[in-house]
Design a protein around this motif. Sequence first.
Motif, PDB file in Angstrom:
ATOM      1  N   ILE A  72      -6.520   5.528   0.211  1.00 30.25           N
ATOM      2  CA  ILE A  72      -6.184   4.095   0.231  1.00 30.25           C
ATOM      3  C   ILE A  72      -6.700   3.452   1.506  1.00 30.25           C
ATOM      4  O   ILE A  72      -7.260   2.353   1.474  1.00 30.25           O
ATOM      5  CB  ILE A  72      -4.669   3.873   0.040  1.00 30.25           C
ATOM      6  CG1 ILE A  72      -4.313   4.096  -1.439  1.00 30.25           C
ATOM      7  CG2 ILE A  72      -4.259   2.469   0.484  1.00 30.25           C
ATOM      8  CD1 ILE A  72      -2.864   3.854  -1.798  1.00 30.25           C
ATOM      9  N   ARG A 110      -9.281   0.334   1.690  1.00 32.21           N
ATOM     10  CA  ARG A 110      -8.980  -0.885   2.454  1.00 32.21           C
ATOM     11  C   ARG A 110     -10.102  -1.225   3.426  1.00 32.21           C
ATOM     12  O   ARG A 110     -10.350  -2.400   3.707  1.00 32.21           O
ATOM     13  CB  ARG A 110      -7.676  -0.723   3.228  1.00 32.21           C
ATOM     14  CG  ARG A 110      -6.464  -0.675   2.327  1.00 32.21           C
ATOM     15  CD  ARG A 110      -5.215  -0.443   3.113  1.00 32.21           C
ATOM     16  NE  ARG A 110      -4.861  -1.668   3.838  1.00 32.21           N
ATOM     17  CZ  ARG A 110      -3.857  -1.758   4.676  1.00 32.21           C
ATOM     18  NH1 ARG A 110      -3.101  -0.712   4.942  1.00 32.21           N
ATOM     19  NH2 ARG A 110      -3.596  -2.894   5.270  1.00 32.21           N
ATOM     20  N   ASP A 166      -3.030   8.814   0.865  1.00 29.19           N
ATOM     21  CA  ASP A 166      -2.956   7.757   1.889  1.00 29.19           C
ATOM     22  C   ASP A 166      -4.323   7.536   2.533  1.00 29.19           C
ATOM     23  O   ASP A 166      -4.735   6.396   2.757  1.00 29.19           O
ATOM     24  CB  ASP A 166      -1.938   8.118   2.984  1.00 29.19           C
ATOM     25  CG  ASP A 166      -0.512   7.763   2.616  1.00 29.19           C
ATOM     26  OD1 ASP A 166      -0.304   6.803   1.849  1.00 29.19           O
ATOM     27  OD2 ASP A 166       0.404   8.457   3.106  1.00 29.19           O
ATOM     28  N   THR A 189      -4.760  -1.720  -7.999  1.00 29.99           N
ATOM     29  CA  THR A 189      -5.336  -2.388  -6.834  1.00 29.99           C
ATOM     30  C   THR A 189      -5.209  -3.892  -7.003  1.00 29.99           C
ATOM     31  O   THR A 189      -5.279  -4.411  -8.126  1.00 29.99           O
ATOM     32  CB  THR A 189      -6.823  -2.022  -6.643  1.00 29.99           C
ATOM     33  OG1 THR A 189      -7.542  -2.345  -7.831  1.00 29.99           O
ATOM     34  CG2 THR A 189      -6.980  -0.548  -6.325  1.00 29.99           C
ATOM     35  N   PHE A 196       0.870  -1.174   0.000  1.00 28.32           N
ATOM     36  CA  PHE A 196       0.000   0.000   0.000  1.00 28.32           C
ATOM     37  C   PHE A 196       0.908   1.224   0.000  1.00 28.32           C
ATOM     38  O   PHE A 196       1.596   1.478   0.988  1.00 28.32           O
ATOM     39  CB  PHE A 196      -0.923  -0.001   1.219  1.00 28.32           C
ATOM     40  CG  PHE A 196      -1.872  -1.166   1.224  1.00 28.32           C
ATOM     41  CD1 PHE A 196      -3.071  -1.094   0.528  1.00 28.32           C
ATOM     42  CD2 PHE A 196      -1.559  -2.333   1.895  1.00 28.32           C
ATOM     43  CE1 PHE A 196      -3.948  -2.166   0.498  1.00 28.32           C
ATOM     44  CE2 PHE A 196      -2.427  -3.419   1.882  1.00 28.32           C
ATOM     45  CZ  PHE A 196      -3.618  -3.336   1.175  1.00 28.32           C
ATOM     46  N   LEU A 235     -10.949   4.792  -5.969  1.00 31.44           N
ATOM     47  CA  LEU A 235      -9.756   5.623  -5.790  1.00 31.44           C
ATOM     48  C   LEU A 235      -9.660   6.692  -6.865  1.00 31.44           C
ATOM     49  O   LEU A 235      -9.369   7.859  -6.569  1.00 31.44           O
ATOM     50  CB  LEU A 235      -8.497   4.749  -5.773  1.00 31.44           C
ATOM     51  CG  LEU A 235      -8.315   3.901  -4.524  1.00 31.44           C
ATOM     52  CD1 LEU A 235      -7.185   2.903  -4.716  1.00 31.44           C
ATOM     53  CD2 LEU A 235      -8.080   4.771  -3.294  1.00 31.44           C
ATOM     54  N   ALA A 246      -2.508  -1.754  -2.866  1.00 31.71           N
ATOM     55  CA  ALA A 246      -2.993  -0.636  -3.685  1.00 31.71           C
ATOM     56  C   ALA A 246      -1.857   0.373  -3.799  1.00 31.71           C
ATOM     57  O   ALA A 246      -1.113   0.599  -2.847  1.00 31.71           O
ATOM     58  CB  ALA A 246      -4.223   0.012  -3.068  1.00 31.71           C
ATOM     59  N   ARG A 247      -1.740   0.936  -4.978  1.00 31.94           N
ATOM     60  CA  ARG A 247      -0.702   1.934  -5.220  1.00 31.94           C
ATOM     61  C   ARG A 247      -1.303   3.071  -6.034  1.00 31.94           C
ATOM     62  O   ARG A 247      -2.088   2.840  -6.947  1.00 31.94           O
ATOM     63  CB  ARG A 247       0.465   1.329  -5.990  1.00 31.94           C
ATOM     64  CG  ARG A 247       1.123   0.175  -5.231  1.00 31.94           C
ATOM     65  CD  ARG A 247       2.158  -0.541  -6.070  1.00 31.94           C
ATOM     66  NE  ARG A 247       3.425   0.145  -6.133  1.00 31.94           N
ATOM     67  CZ  ARG A 247       4.317   0.195  -5.150  1.00 31.94           C
ATOM     68  NH1 ARG A 247       4.047  -0.384  -4.005  1.00 31.94           N
ATOM     69  NH2 ARG A 247       5.455   0.815  -5.309  1.00 31.94           N
TER      70      ARG A 247
END
Length: 158
Positions: free
Chosen positions: A72, A76, A69, A104, A7, A119, A84-85
């Motif tokens: 994300i 979650r 952040d 994801t 993440f 996102l 996830a990035r």
Amino acid sequence: MDRPAPFAVRVQAAPFDTAAEIAALSGDGDVGAVVTFCGLCRADRSTEGAPLSALILEHYPGMAEAEMDRLIDDARGRWPLTGARIVHRFGRIVPGEPIVLVVTASAHRAAAFSAAEFLMDWLKTKAPFWKKEERGAVGDWVAAKVEDDTAAARWTGR
């Protein structure tokens, strides 16, 4: 070899390596689906006048990463993600170049698809980035779009 955190968020001027970002989330045996969204700068010839020669993206350092952040963390809490990035660029970006990447990973595709869409919808409205269109010698700031707010609003109350 050091493996990137599953993440993660990054804001950077340089182009990103989509394949490397996918690979960073794909090696876990519990991953059954990886979904990616890569947003590109388009020429946008739909307006009168000069075609788009570049987008200038500015951000609020530190605040942009903190908001990404939070997004994300919210994803979650909604879906069983294994990773996830988010990678978002800033600076001068010309048509055809990548602007943003959302990746994801989950055991199942439905969660990965929903989280990626969530996102991206919220990035468009919550992350502190500002876009200026460069059209020849003229540059204008891009206003927020009602369509982006509408897309993000569908996730409230879920």
